[in-house]
Design a protein around this motif. Structure first.
Motif, PDB file in Angstrom:
ATOM      1  N   ILE A 258      66.265  -5.637  67.359  1.00  0.00           N
ATOM      2  CA  ILE A 258      66.197  -6.818  67.779  1.00  0.00           C
ATOM      3  C   ILE A 258      64.936  -7.420  67.386  1.00  0.00           C
ATOM      4  CG2 ILE A 258      65.157  -6.448  70.213  1.00  0.00           C
ATOM      5  CD1 ILE A 258      66.460  -8.915  71.275  1.00  0.00           C
ATOM      6  N   ILE A 259      64.820  -8.763  66.830  1.00  0.00           N
ATOM      7  CA  ILE A 259      63.269  -9.477  66.695  1.00  0.00           C
ATOM      8  C   ILE A 259      63.372 -10.390  67.624  1.00  0.00           C
ATOM      9  CG2 ILE A 259      62.038 -10.601  64.967  1.00  0.00           C
ATOM     10  CD1 ILE A 259      63.568  -8.914  62.881  1.00  0.00           C
ATOM     11  N   THR A 260      62.100 -10.460  68.348  1.00  0.00           N
ATOM     12  CA  THR A 260      61.934 -11.455  69.413  1.00  0.00           C
ATOM     13  C   THR A 260      60.798 -12.527  68.971  1.00  0.00           C
ATOM     14  OG1 THR A 260      60.411 -10.408  70.650  1.00  0.00           O
ATOM     15  CG2 THR A 260      62.733 -10.093  71.147  1.00  0.00           C
ATOM     16  N   ASP A 261      60.584 -13.802  69.574  1.00  0.00           N
ATOM     17  CA  ASP A 261      59.573 -14.303  68.848  1.00  0.00           C
ATOM     18  C   ASP A 261      58.079 -13.621  69.340  1.00  0.00           C
ATOM     19  OD1 ASP A 261      60.731 -16.758  68.754  1.00  0.00           O
ATOM     20  OD2 ASP A 261      60.919 -17.441  70.889  1.00  0.00           O
ATOM     21  N   GLY A 262      57.984 -12.534  70.359  1.00  0.00           N
ATOM     22  CA  GLY A 262      56.641 -11.952  70.357  1.00  0.00           C
ATOM     23  C   GLY A 262      56.719 -11.058  69.272  1.00  0.00           C
ATOM     24  N   ASP A 263      57.881 -10.460  68.911  1.00  0.00           N
ATOM     25  CA  ASP A 263      57.664  -9.498  67.653  1.00  0.00           C
ATOM     26  C   ASP A 263      57.047 -10.317  66.445  1.00  0.00           C
ATOM     27  OD1 ASP A 263      58.848  -7.636  68.979  1.00  0.00           O
ATOM     28  OD2 ASP A 263      60.891  -8.066  68.606  1.00  0.00           O
ATOM     29  N   LEU A 264      57.443 -11.532  66.314  1.00  0.00           N
ATOM     30  CA  LEU A 264      56.943 -12.281  65.159  1.00  0.00           C
ATOM     31  C   LEU A 264      55.223 -12.638  65.288  1.00  0.00           C
ATOM     32  CD1 LEU A 264      59.923 -14.917  64.651  1.00  0.00           C
ATOM     33  CD2 LEU A 264      59.316 -12.756  63.442  1.00  0.00           C
ATOM     34  N   ARG A 265      54.993 -13.002  66.664  1.00  0.00           N
ATOM     35  CA  ARG A 265      53.532 -13.183  66.773  1.00  0.00           C
ATOM     36  C   ARG A 265      52.857 -11.744  66.368  1.00  0.00           C
ATOM     37  NH1 ARG A 265      55.754 -16.287  71.020  1.00  0.00           N
ATOM     38  NH2 ARG A 265      55.544 -14.516  72.558  1.00  0.00           N
ATOM     39  N   ARG A 266      53.519 -10.591  67.100  1.00  0.00           N
ATOM     40  CA  ARG A 266      52.687  -9.430  66.676  1.00  0.00           C
ATOM     41  C   ARG A 266      52.393  -8.970  65.155  1.00  0.00           C
ATOM     42  NH1 ARG A 266      54.890  -8.612  71.815  1.00  0.00           N
ATOM     43  NH2 ARG A 266      57.113  -7.951  70.767  1.00  0.00           N
ATOM     44  N   MET A 267      53.748  -9.307  64.496  1.00  0.00           N
ATOM     45  CA  MET A 267      53.665  -9.056  63.004  1.00  0.00           C
ATOM     46  C   MET A 267      52.748  -9.894  62.249  1.00  0.00           C
ATOM     47  SD  MET A 267      55.050 -11.196  60.379  1.00  0.00           S
ATOM     48  CE  MET A 267      56.054 -12.360  61.085  1.00  0.00           C
ATOM     49  N   GLY A 269      49.690 -10.318  62.911  1.00  0.00           N
ATOM     50  CA  GLY A 269      48.494  -9.595  62.885  1.00  0.00           C
ATOM     51  C   GLY A 269      48.536  -8.347  62.545  1.00  0.00           C
ATOM     52  N   SER A 270      49.558  -7.931  61.951  1.00  0.00           N
ATOM     53  CA  SER A 270      49.810  -6.421  61.518  1.00  0.00           C
ATOM     54  C   SER A 270      49.887  -6.363  59.978  1.00  0.00           C
ATOM     55  CB  SER A 270      50.908  -5.778  62.394  1.00  0.00           C
ATOM     56  OG  SER A 270      50.804  -5.892  63.687  1.00  0.00           O
ATOM     57  N   PHE A 271      50.485  -7.304  59.477  1.00  0.00           N
ATOM     58  CA  PHE A 271      50.902  -7.506  57.982  1.00  0.00           C
ATOM     59  C   PHE A 271      50.349  -8.292  57.217  1.00  0.00           C
ATOM     60  CE2 PHE A 271      54.779  -5.852  60.339  1.00  0.00           C
ATOM     61  CZ  PHE A 271      54.705  -4.448  59.735  1.00  0.00           C
ATOM     62  N   ASP A 281      61.633  -4.142  58.525  1.00  0.00           N
ATOM     63  CA  ASP A 281      60.222  -4.024  58.748  1.00  0.00           C
ATOM     64  C   ASP A 281      59.630  -4.346  60.230  1.00  0.00           C
ATOM     65  OD1 ASP A 281      59.940  -3.103  56.407  1.00  0.00           O
ATOM     66  OD2 ASP A 281      59.759  -5.156  55.606  1.00  0.00           O
ATOM     67  N   ILE A 282      60.162  -5.333  60.943  1.00  0.00           N
ATOM     68  CA  ILE A 282      59.786  -5.693  62.207  1.00  0.00           C
ATOM     69  C   ILE A 282      60.627  -5.588  63.281  1.00  0.00           C
ATOM     70  CG2 ILE A 282      57.997  -7.538  61.003  1.00  0.00           C
ATOM     71  CD1 ILE A 282      60.026  -9.401  61.444  1.00  0.00           C
ATOM     72  N   LEU A 283      62.085  -5.012  63.303  1.00  0.00           N
ATOM     73  CA  LEU A 283      62.570  -5.027  64.320  1.00  0.00           C
ATOM     74  C   LEU A 283      62.343  -4.000  65.591  1.00  0.00           C
ATOM     75  CD1 LEU A 283      64.648  -2.080  64.483  1.00  0.00           C
ATOM     76  CD2 LEU A 283      65.524  -3.356  62.403  1.00  0.00           C
ATOM     77  N   THR A 284      62.759  -4.141  66.733  1.00  0.00           N
ATOM     78  CA  THR A 284      62.505  -3.163  67.540  1.00  0.00           C
ATOM     79  C   THR A 284      63.938  -2.611  67.780  1.00  0.00           C
ATOM     80  OG1 THR A 284      60.827  -4.658  68.758  1.00  0.00           O
ATOM     81  CG2 THR A 284      62.138  -2.889  70.037  1.00  0.00           C
ATOM     82  N   PRO A 285      63.852  -1.340  67.377  1.00  0.00           N
ATOM     83  CA  PRO A 285      64.950  -0.475  67.677  1.00  0.00           C
ATOM     84  C   PRO A 285      65.642  -0.165  69.079  1.00  0.00           C
ATOM     85  CG  PRO A 285      63.408   1.110  67.007  1.00  0.00           C
ATOM     86  CD  PRO A 285      62.669  -0.443  67.169  1.00  0.00           C
ATOM     87  N   ARG A 286      66.780   0.251  69.372  1.00  0.00           N
ATOM     88  CA  ARG A 286      67.497   0.512  70.547  1.00  0.00           C
ATOM     89  C   ARG A 286      67.019  -0.597  71.847  1.00  0.00           C
ATOM     90  NH1 ARG A 286      65.595   4.997  68.393  1.00  0.00           N
ATOM     91  NH2 ARG A 286      63.332   4.843  69.614  1.00  0.00           N
ATOM     92  N   PRO A 287      67.411  -2.084  71.539  1.00  0.00           N
ATOM     93  CA  PRO A 287      66.910  -2.751  72.383  1.00  0.00           C
ATOM     94  C   PRO A 287      67.868  -2.711  73.752  1.00  0.00           C
ATOM     95  CG  PRO A 287      68.496  -3.728  70.508  1.00  0.00           C
ATOM     96  CD  PRO A 287      68.145  -2.398  70.212  1.00  0.00           C
ATOM     97  N   ALA A 288      67.301  -3.421  74.710  1.00  0.00           N
ATOM     98  CA  ALA A 288      68.055  -3.637  75.908  1.00  0.00           C
ATOM     99  C   ALA A 288      69.324  -4.166  75.746  1.00  0.00           C
ATOM    100  CB  ALA A 288      67.202  -4.076  77.050  1.00  0.00           C
ATOM    101  N   THR A 289      70.368  -3.558  76.402  1.00  0.00           N
ATOM    102  CA  THR A 289      71.683  -4.195  76.258  1.00  0.00           C
ATOM    103  C   THR A 289      72.528  -4.098  77.542  1.00  0.00           C
ATOM    104  OG1 THR A 289      72.735  -1.932  75.541  1.00  0.00           O
ATOM    105  CG2 THR A 289      71.972  -3.203  73.715  1.00  0.00           C
TER     106      THR A 289
END
Length: 334
Positions: A258-267, A269-271, A281-289
């Motif tokens: 999953i990719i969330t708004d928060g993942d995009l904001r953190r991205m 500052g990292s790339f 490159d930016i997804l969070t694996p094993r999201p809550a389902t």
């Protein structure tokens, strides 16, 4: 410090309201203990439960004055827990409402004294109908107690009212004994939360018991991108579907993350080279389902536990959509 309430009447005395309140609660709690103790001295309560369980008709609960209000509440509790019940005001009964009682019904009459004029008029009429009569009384030796098939004894020696006049402790005792009766019937019938939900489809309580995740998630769009989707496509999918996230699927269509708004904001500052970024490159694996058949209340519990605002919804393990905190807020579950 004691809290007192001043009165406009100069001759009146200020009252330590917290002390009075505590005293009322202590006295009523002690009375409930006495009621519980009294149950051991007679088999009538258990016999009454068995009689109602075998009943083909309805439980008709009656009373006068404050006892009528208690009767109404007991009726509501019985109906909501699987025992069909009706309220009949004792005064109205002798002016036509007695017709609601059918031969297969069961009557519970509530009266502290058991000797009120309305009760004395009503009881012989009930006996003529041949229906079982349970007396929920404080005075077991009263007229009502002597005429009843079963005695539900709620002994009260004193009202919490300092004048020993206003029905306070006696109505609490009657109400509690009615609750005890309803819960005994509920457990004897093995009445489940699912049964409760069928009788409470409205309001927050009902929704917690019957509303499924799929009932809400199917109203939402289903943001999704493939793992090799470029950053621009990810941004457009999240902003266009307005759920604050997108699912990321692999080449076989299985959920990769999953990719969330928060993942995009953190991205950000990292790339440094954003042009080359993909969803992988930016997804969070094993999201809550959560499964589409789970209760919406369970979705809320998982969001609160993880401090997140959306869950990926699955069906048979495959991606099916999203449920968002806003969906639960809209249904009044939060």
């Amino acid at each position: 410090m004691p809290v007192s309430i001043p009165f406009e009447n100069p001759s009146a005395t200020a009252v330590d309201v917290l002390a009075v309140a505590r005293q009322v609660l202590y006295e009523e709690a002690a009375a409930l203990h006495d009621v519980a103790t009294a149950l051991a001295s007679t088999p009538d309560f258990a016999n009454c439960v068995q009689a109602i369980l075998q009943l083909k008709g309805r439980v008709v609960v009656t009373g006068i004055g404050k006892s009528a209000h208690v009767a109404g509440k007991i009726v509501a509790t019985l109906n909501s827990t699987g025992t069909p019940a009706l309220f009949m005001h004792a005064a109205d009964a002798i002016h036509g409402d007695l017709g609601m009682i059918q031969p297969e019904d069961f009557v519970i009459a509530i009266s502290k004294s058991g000797d009120t004029p309305e009760i004395k008029v009503l009881v012989p009429l009930l006996r003529r109908k041949g229906v079982p009569l349970a007396a929920l009384v404080s005075n077991a030796d009263s007229y009502l107690g002597q005429q009843a098939t079963y005695i539900l004894h709620a002994p009260v020696t004193k009202e919490a009212c300092p004048n020993n006049l206003a029905p306070t402790t006696s109505t609490t005792a009657a109400l509690a004994l009615g609750d005890a009766l309803a819960v005994c019937l509920l457990e004897s019938r093995q009445f489940t939360a699912a049964d409760f939900a069928r009788l409470h489809p409205g309001g927050t309580l009902g929704k917690r018991l019957y509303l499924k995740v799929g009932d809400l998630s199917r109203q939402n769009q289903r943001p999704q991108v493939l793992e090799d989707a470029p950053l621009k496509e990810v941004l457009l999918e999240i902003s266009g579907k307005r759920l604050g996230a997108t699912a990321v699927l692999d080449a076989t269509g299985q959920l990769a993350g999953i990719i969330t708004d928060g993942d995009l904001r953190r991205m950000l500052g990292s790339f440094s080279d954003l042009e080359r970024l993909t969803a992988r490159d930016i997804l969070t694996p094993r999201p809550a389902t959560i499964d589409i058949e789970d209760f919406a209340a369970e979705a809320l519990a998982r969001m609160q536990q993880r401090n997140i605002t959306q869950l990926v919804v699955t069906q048979d393990g495959a991606f099916n959509g999203f449920i968002h905190l806003h969906d639960l807020l809209r249904e009044g579950l939060v």
